[in-house]
Every structure is written in structure tokens, then in C-alpha cells.
Design an enzyme around this catalytic site. Sequence first.
Site: not given
Length: 371
Positions: A207, A238, A129, A205, A115, A93
Site C-alpha cells: 500500500r 499484482h 500491519e 504490491h 511470527e 499482521d
Amino acid sequence: MSVAIVFGTRPEVIKLAPVVAQLRGRTDVRVISTGQHREMLAQALNSFDLIPDLDLDCMRAGQSLNELSARLINGLDACFASERPDWVVVQGDTTTAFCAALSAFHRGIPVAHVEAGLRTGNLASPFPEEANRSMIGRIATRSFAPTSAARQHLLSEHLPAESIVVTGNTVVDAIEHMRNSWMHADLPVARRFDGDVRRILVTCHRRENFGGVMVEICAALRRLCTAYRDYEWIFPVHLNPAVREPVMGELQDVSNLRLIEPVDYASSLYLISRSTLVVTDSGGIQEEAPSFGVPTVVMRNHTERREGVDAGFSTLAGQTAQGIESAVREWLDEPGRLASLRARPNPYGDGRAAARIAGELLGAPLENFDG
């Protein structure tokens, strides 16, 4: 037949490397990297000894999603016009996956989506995503759903049943490859974190956890480290400044918390395998940890991976400090619950997903994954 396999991020490399391995030697394979995540992409490529045939080098510091998308579509369109593959294979995604699928669709090239069918039902979570994978679903000629639940999502969106193949998740294939390799490798992380110390792994990590949410997560971690001093907490931080700056600023002085640099894939799996619990916002780790009988506390409001929750491996904690702390305490205060996971199979796959995908593309289909 020619197959173009496109990736741009570390998770895509991890999940497509087994597909590359299954197809190479059986058909013409072109591996295309967009470079969407440059540093961590290189780590994953090294882990699987993969060298892209083409590198579009599309990442620029500070660019917006729309700027990245424009650069990806331009680069991929020129690539597909030149290469003219019979199939374009994308995974998951990411913006790379969506732009590759759209570029192939515009060129009339069939798209295979690895996936496929993961859904939260909320376009804002995860962002972007959920939108990316939903739109790829409409473009794909063949949808490789990892589980029966993912297949049902696609059927509910009126995709033809004959276009959907339930394969299992290729991450389980990747884990088996890496587990075999680390038995014969000298991993620095294994030397550093060896012994019988009880450990908890933390990763963050996404957003949606940036800004004030990240500060709240840090506060929760500080309190948990204090409450569970007999555990060693390990946090590979990260590279994104939106993660790195608050984590380093808020947590550097916690005595039983090890803030370390990002690790390669083999080292990540090693740390998962040696952990009592993983506290994470990662989708991939939700799929990986069950292979080691390790539970996850998921720091998200929604998950597209309900199979792990339903099988008892994951707790969806939300993004508040209270929810995260409560979920962690429930696991650590119930050792019997932890022990019960050790003998359970991974609900996401059986290690044969890539073989099923390759067989379908080459006209030699195998039986579907029963999960």
C-alpha cells in the site's frame, strides 16, 4: 483439544499450512478462511492441497479497512461462539489476524501468534500491519517468535518471557515442502523461463508504494532494464488496480521485461531460485530468497526483517528511484558479492518451526530455534 487456524491471505496460508500439517492427526483442527484476498488465496490453498472447513467470504470490492474489520469480527465471533476452540492460531499482521485475535480474546479463547515480534517501530510503515501485529502481541497467550531478535522486541514490550517461544519462521518449512513437490511437477513457468538466461525477479504490491511512488518505481525499472539488457526481467503483476494500471501503462513496451500474471507459490519459489536478484517490497520474499542464496533489494523505507540485512542477503533501498537503482547496481556490478551468499544458511529458520509450534500447543515442547 480443538485448534482453530485462521487465515485470509496468501502469505497466511503459506506460513500456516505447515502448522496445519503438523497438527492434523494429533488433535482436532478446524481451518477457517476469511477470504480477505480471494483470488490469490485460492492459489495458495491449491498449492498446499488445503480445503478450509469454514469460509466466511468477507471480502467486498472497494470496502474500507474498517468495513472489512467489522465484517471479520462479526463473522469470526459467530464462528468462535459455535466452535469453541481451545486455541485460536493466527499468523503475522493482516487485518484477518488482528480481528481473529481480538474476537478470540473477547470470547476468552487463548490466542497463539505465529511470527510474533516483528517490528519497525513506525506505526505508519508498514500500514496497517505494524499496528496489527503490535496489538496482537498484547492479546496473545503464546507468542511464536521466528528469531531471537523478534523475541527481544516482545521482551522490550514487557511480555512475559515464558509466553515467548523462538521457533524459526514457518516459511522455511513451506519452502522445503514446495521444493520437493516441484521436482515432480510440470510447472508451466519452468518451461517458459528455462535455460541459462540471467534473470531478475520484480514484485511490488504494498500500500505504501501506491500512487506517485509506484510511478517512480516504474521509471527506475525502465532505466535499470535499459542499463542491464543482458538480463531478463520478470514482473508478475499484482491484481490490485493500484499496481496493475501504472505498471501496465508505464512498462509494457520494455523489450527485456516480461510482465506476467500472478503465479502460484511453487512457481514463485521457482522464479526466485532461478534469479540472480529479486527487487521487491514483499516481506515474505525477504525470508524466502535466502533459502536459495539469492539477495533482495527491498523497496521500502523500513523493514521488520533486519535479520536478512544483517546477514548480508538484503539491501534496504527505500522508495525513491535513486535508492532503488543504486542498490540494484551495487549487487549486479559485484558478482563476487552475489557468489558469497550461496553457502550461507537462511537466517530465518531451519525447517522445523511448525514442529516446534505444534509441540508447544500439544504440551510436548521442542528445543528453540537458535537464530
